[in-house]
Design a protein around this motif. Structure first.
Motif, mmCIF file in Angstrom:
data_model
loop_
_atom_site.group_PDB
_atom_site.id
_atom_site.type_symbol
_atom_site.label_atom_id
_atom_site.label_comp_id
_atom_site.label_asym_id
_atom_site.label_seq_id
_atom_site.Cartn_x
_atom_site.Cartn_y
_atom_site.Cartn_z
ATOM 1 N N CYS B 34 -9.340 -2.580 -2.748
ATOM 2 C CA CYS B 34 -8.783 -2.698 -1.413
ATOM 3 C C CYS B 34 -8.735 -1.303 -0.840
ATOM 4 O O CYS B 34 -8.693 -0.334 -1.591
ATOM 5 C CB CYS B 34 -7.373 -3.286 -1.473
ATOM 6 S SG CYS B 34 -6.247 -2.314 -2.476
ATOM 7 N N VAL B 35 -8.776 -1.188 0.466
ATOM 8 C CA VAL B 35 -8.668 0.147 1.042
ATOM 9 C C VAL B 35 -7.282 0.398 1.633
ATOM 10 O O VAL B 35 -6.977 1.493 2.057
ATOM 11 C CB VAL B 35 -9.794 0.457 2.055
ATOM 12 C CG1 VAL B 35 -11.121 0.613 1.333
ATOM 13 C CG2 VAL B 35 -9.901 -0.619 3.105
ATOM 14 N N THR B 36 -6.431 -0.642 1.656
ATOM 15 C CA THR B 36 -5.014 -0.425 1.956
ATOM 16 C C THR B 36 -4.212 -1.262 0.952
ATOM 17 O O THR B 36 -4.759 -2.135 0.290
ATOM 18 C CB THR B 36 -4.596 -0.874 3.376
ATOM 19 O OG1 THR B 36 -4.260 -2.263 3.329
ATOM 20 C CG2 THR B 36 -5.667 -0.643 4.405
ATOM 21 N N PHE B 37 -2.911 -0.971 0.859
ATOM 22 C CA PHE B 37 -2.077 -1.691 -0.108
ATOM 23 C C PHE B 37 -1.516 -2.999 0.452
ATOM 24 O O PHE B 37 -0.937 -3.786 -0.282
ATOM 25 C CB PHE B 37 -0.909 -0.804 -0.558
ATOM 26 C CG PHE B 37 -1.330 0.327 -1.438
ATOM 27 C CD1 PHE B 37 -2.094 0.098 -2.571
ATOM 28 C CD2 PHE B 37 -0.942 1.628 -1.153
ATOM 29 C CE1 PHE B 37 -2.466 1.146 -3.406
ATOM 30 C CE2 PHE B 37 -1.313 2.677 -1.981
ATOM 31 C CZ PHE B 37 -2.073 2.441 -3.103
ATOM 32 N N ASP B 38 -1.646 -3.203 1.761
ATOM 33 C CA ASP B 38 -1.080 -4.419 2.348
ATOM 34 C C ASP B 38 -1.690 -5.632 1.667
ATOM 35 O O ASP B 38 -2.873 -5.654 1.372
ATOM 36 C CB ASP B 38 -1.377 -4.477 3.853
ATOM 37 C CG ASP B 38 -0.934 -3.202 4.561
ATOM 38 O OD1 ASP B 38 -0.077 -2.501 4.000
ATOM 39 O OD2 ASP B 38 -1.476 -2.893 5.647
ATOM 40 N N ALA B 69 14.089 -13.154 -4.879
ATOM 41 C CA ALA B 69 14.765 -12.142 -5.692
ATOM 42 C C ALA B 69 14.251 -10.761 -5.301
ATOM 43 O O ALA B 69 13.068 -10.584 -4.998
ATOM 44 C CB ALA B 69 14.512 -12.397 -7.171
ATOM 45 N N THR B 70 15.142 -9.771 -5.306
ATOM 46 C CA THR B 70 14.732 -8.413 -4.935
ATOM 47 C C THR B 70 14.889 -7.434 -6.093
ATOM 48 O O THR B 70 14.558 -6.259 -5.967
ATOM 49 C CB THR B 70 15.550 -7.901 -3.735
ATOM 50 O OG1 THR B 70 16.931 -8.062 -4.045
ATOM 51 C CG2 THR B 70 15.222 -8.658 -2.467
ATOM 52 N N GLU B 85 -1.211 3.349 -8.426
ATOM 53 C CA GLU B 85 0.003 3.012 -7.710
ATOM 54 C C GLU B 85 -0.007 1.566 -7.246
ATOM 55 O O GLU B 85 0.976 1.086 -6.711
ATOM 56 C CB GLU B 85 0.097 3.941 -6.495
ATOM 57 C CG GLU B 85 1.473 4.386 -6.181
ATOM 58 C CD GLU B 85 1.410 5.453 -5.120
ATOM 59 O OE1 GLU B 85 1.646 5.131 -3.964
ATOM 60 O OE2 GLU B 85 1.103 6.608 -5.462
ATOM 61 N N HIS B 86 -1.132 0.896 -7.449
ATOM 62 C CA HIS B 86 -1.216 -0.496 -7.021
ATOM 63 C C HIS B 86 -0.111 -1.332 -7.673
ATOM 64 O O HIS B 86 0.364 -2.293 -7.073
ATOM 65 C CB HIS B 86 -2.573 -1.089 -7.385
ATOM 66 C CG HIS B 86 -3.735 -0.381 -6.759
ATOM 67 N ND1 HIS B 86 -4.091 0.908 -7.080
ATOM 68 C CD2 HIS B 86 -4.625 -0.787 -5.814
ATOM 69 C CE1 HIS B 86 -5.155 1.260 -6.369
ATOM 70 N NE2 HIS B 86 -5.498 0.264 -5.595
ATOM 71 N N GLN B 92 6.561 -3.773 -4.836
ATOM 72 C CA GLN B 92 7.284 -3.557 -3.581
ATOM 73 C C GLN B 92 6.848 -4.543 -2.495
ATOM 74 O O GLN B 92 7.679 -5.133 -1.812
ATOM 75 C CB GLN B 92 7.054 -2.122 -3.095
ATOM 76 C CG GLN B 92 7.892 -1.751 -1.891
ATOM 77 C CD GLN B 92 7.791 -0.257 -1.578
ATOM 78 O OE1 GLN B 92 6.705 0.262 -1.334
ATOM 79 N NE2 GLN B 92 8.917 0.426 -1.604
ATOM 80 N N LYS B 93 5.536 -4.752 -2.391
ATOM 81 C CA LYS B 93 5.032 -5.652 -1.348
ATOM 82 C C LYS B 93 5.466 -7.097 -1.620
ATOM 83 O O LYS B 93 5.622 -7.893 -0.698
ATOM 84 C CB LYS B 93 3.506 -5.566 -1.239
ATOM 85 C CG LYS B 93 3.009 -4.193 -0.747
ATOM 86 C CD LYS B 93 3.028 -4.110 0.756
ATOM 87 C CE LYS B 93 2.983 -2.768 1.432
ATOM 88 N NZ LYS B 93 2.708 -1.540 0.862
#
Ligand code: SF4
Lengths: 472, 200
Positions: B34-38, B69-70, B85-86, B92-93
């Motif tokens: 992917c080129v962004t983490f979204d 749940a968080t 970091e993925h 997080q995402k």
């Protein structure tokens, strides 16, 4: 005060102490590849920042690159998109990119040393955990996350807490058929996959003194599999001889000055280490992993662990989990386990000497029926060196597929993947669940010659027996 | 750049048990193209959560009672493996704001801090206590307190350490280092000038 190489390099690159006590550390050499950097360039653009020292970042493409397709566009549009993104960012920010067209492309940890970019007494960071490879030259080299890539691009520094240093001595002489790969698999087995957390490993003693640079790279490469973020060998004449005449190595008077400087970084006699571990070369045998982390290894003559005999509860559970996934029988010898795929390549064992050693022994032999065997040079330059020596022909005649340079089957980001629960004898560095592309695929880590022995016999074998190693 | 001061996270929790949960398990490598983490969140723990045909496997994250749940609980050596970091990004995402485990792999820990995700280290017994409480009542509010280094839930409280450097960064809104690093550019140039290999 005598100092270790780690301390000297750290002190030379420490910019200042940050409010949280961490150090702002200068990263002299920054390597990037297509998987972890596009997002960092995106963050940089969002923050409207520039690259601080474009001439100290070097890019290549390795993870997603197909090893059986040279022409773009690649069959996988996502792979092509990552490739395009890196190309675009390098052009935009003025970064040197070892693209395929340069003839210098390859796995980032092979390209750096090959080009002479990797040098003693430097700090090297890359968004890739196997950056520890570069420590073979007496550099402090470690993997960073994407946000830290952004930090290096923007400031040529990162915020980092100082590591402790563990000296690992391996004394004596390795037995025939025992390779650098076996040394590091043995170290990880003894110290555990977590044993190195918080440490940099300094590898020393006769065994490392005698190793070639390529062997030292194999060892340092897997430091991270033992939990150590960095691992290094002190620079010596072997290091300087390797670097002499490389494209980015200094020349003339600057070369002499550089060598003198590099020497000064080596650990001083009597310096402090936070821990010291002593191992004997004679205790190291050809090693094979049976489980789902690189610490789950045994010598080729041993049997697969039996959870019933485990002493700790934890150990029992992890053996059970590993064996259930690997579909291996407790207590059975590892030797004779049938394999489906043999992979020789990766940043651990994808260099010229790896293919030379394999070709020397497989010449005139044939890969067993039903085994898919692939040999993948770690860089275009390694590929050409092999081809000049005719190693590719020997391998192809034996039944290996000879591919173009890339990470290939080391991980599941390009078309080279395991299918279903195939069992792969692999010269790579990770045997995690699903690592080689199939969620149920199984990996046995071993030295390239052990992979070759498995390919020839169709099952895990003792290369010393299959190839009569040591008697010729 | 001013960042949020992260002193405590309150929400529901879910336990994904096991030791040595590596980053390839957290986010299988094939989803990293992917080129962004979204959009990474939906692939969190994909291979242990989903069958090949995309249907659900039994997994805590698939249970409706744990939806939303968080706070994520797990075992020892969480986040070992790759430095990418993925993995923390996917966590997080997906919606997690804190992770509680016996201990963490080094690079993963650093990557989490930089994203503002506190990593709490608690004993196995204490993690089991929290897991028991949420098993009995998935709606129980769990407070992961960075400042006081404790986790509170259903009237109980257990100790949970957040390493000093990370705690300090989170509490003071300095978890993303970029601001401070940019402030040090002058000093960086002085250091760089002493290193011959950096000459352009
Ligand atoms: S060869 Fe494997 S370990 Fe090395 S950089 Fe490529 S994917 Fe990573």
């Amino acid at each position: 005060m005598p100092k270790s190489l780690f301390e000297k390099v750290w002190d030379a690159h420490a910019v200042r102490t940050l409010a949280n006590g961490q150090t702002q550390l200068l990263i002299g050499t920054h390597l990037i590849h297509e998987v972890t950097s596009p997002q960092a360039f995106g963050m940089l653009r969002d923050l409207k920042l520039k690259v601080a020292m474009p001439h100290r970042t070097f890019a290549t493409v390795d993870h997603i690159i197909p090893t059986d397709q040279l022409v773009e566009p690649y069959r996988d549009p996502l792979a092509q998109a990552m490739m395009d993104e890196l190309r675009k960012s390098c052009a935009e920010f003025g970064i040197t990119f070892f693209d395929r067209a340069t003839g210098k492309q390859g796995i980032v940890h092979i390209v750096g040393p090959e080009q002479g970019i990797t040098q003693p007494g430097t700090t090297i960071a890359c968004g890739d955990s196997h950056t520890s490879t570069h420590g073979a030259f007496g550099a402090i080299a470690f993997g960073i996350g994407t946000t830290q890539i952004r930090d290096v691009l923007a400031t040529q520094t990162i915020a980092l807490g100082k590591l402790k240093v563990r000296r690992i001595n391996v004394t004596g002489k390795l037995r025939p058929g025992v390779y650098a790969k076996d040394v590091i698999l043995h170290i990880i087995r003894v110290l555990g996959v977590n044993g190195g957390t918080g440490f940099a490993y300094e590898y020393g003693g006769e065994v490392f003194d005698r190793m070639t640079m390529e062997e030292r790279m194999t060892v340092c490469n897997m430091s991270i599999e033992g939990g150590a973020r960095a691992g290094y060998v002190n620079p010596d004449e072997t290091t300087f001889a390797y670097l002499k005449g490389r494209p980015y190595s200094p020349t003339g008077a600057a070369w002499d000055a550089a060598v003198a400087r590099w020497k000064s970084f080596a650990s001083d006699a009597g310096c402090h280490f936070d821990d010291v571990v002593n191992l004997a070369a004679a205790d190291i045998a050809p090693t094979v992993t049976w489980g789902i982390n690189p610490g789950q290894g045994i010598s080729i003559t041993e049997s697969i662990p039996d959870p019933a005999k485990a002493t700790a509860v934890d150990e029992k559970a992890s053996i059970e989990e590993a064996l259930a996934y690997m579909k291996l029988k407790p207590g059975a010898p590892i030797k004779g386990t049938k394999i489906d795929v043999a992979f020789i390549g990766s940043c651990t064992n994808g260099r010229l000497s790896d293919f030379q050693e394999v070709a020397r022994y497989v010449q005139g032999r044939k890969v067993a029926k039903g085994v898919k065997a692939i040999a993948v040079p770690g860089s275009q330059i390694v590929g050409i060196q092999c081809e000049k020596l005719g190693l590719d022909k020997i391998l192809v005649e034996a039944g290996f597929e000879w591919r173009a340079a890339g990470c290939s089957m080391c991980l599941a980001m390009n078309p080279d993947k395991l299918i279903g629960d195939q069992l792969c004898a692999s010269s790579s560095n990770r045997n995690f669940k699903g690592r080689q592309g199939s969620p149920t695929g199984r990996t046995l880590l071993m030295s390239p010659l052990m992979v070759a022995a498995a390919a020839i016999t169709g099952s895990v074998a003792d290369a010393r027996e299959v190839f009569d190693v040591g008697s010729n | 750049m001013s960042l949020a001061k992260i002193t405590s996270i309150a929400g529901r929790a879910v336990c994904v048990p096991g030791n040595d949960i590596d980053t390839d398990r957290i986010i299988p490598a094939r989803f990293m193209k992917c080129v962004t983490f979204d959009g990474l969140g939906e692939f969190l723990f994909y291979d242990v959560r989903k069958n090949a045909d995309g249907t659900d496997k039994p997994h805590p994250l698939n249970e409706p009672r744990f939806k939303g749940a968080t706070i994520l609980l797990s075992g020892a050596n969480f986040g070992c493996g790759s430095s990418r970091e993925h993995a923390p990004q996917a966590i997080q995402k997906y919606g997690f704001k804190a992770v509680v485990a016996e201990n963490f792999a080094e690079i993963f820990f650093g990557n989490c801090t930089t994203l503002g995700i506190p990593c709490f280290e608690a004993s196995r017994e204490d993690i089991a206590k929290i897991a028991d409480a949420i098993e009995k009542d998935p709606k129980v509010e769990v407070v992961a307190d960075v400042a006081n280094q404790e986790i509170r839930f259903g009237g109980q409280s257990v100790k949970a350490a957040v390493r000093a450097s990370s705690r300090d960064a989170l509490i003071n809104g300095r978890w993303d280092a970029i601001g401070e690093l940019l402030d040090g550019m002058g000093a960086m140039k002085t250091t760089a000038a002493k290193l011959p290999y950096l000459a352009a």
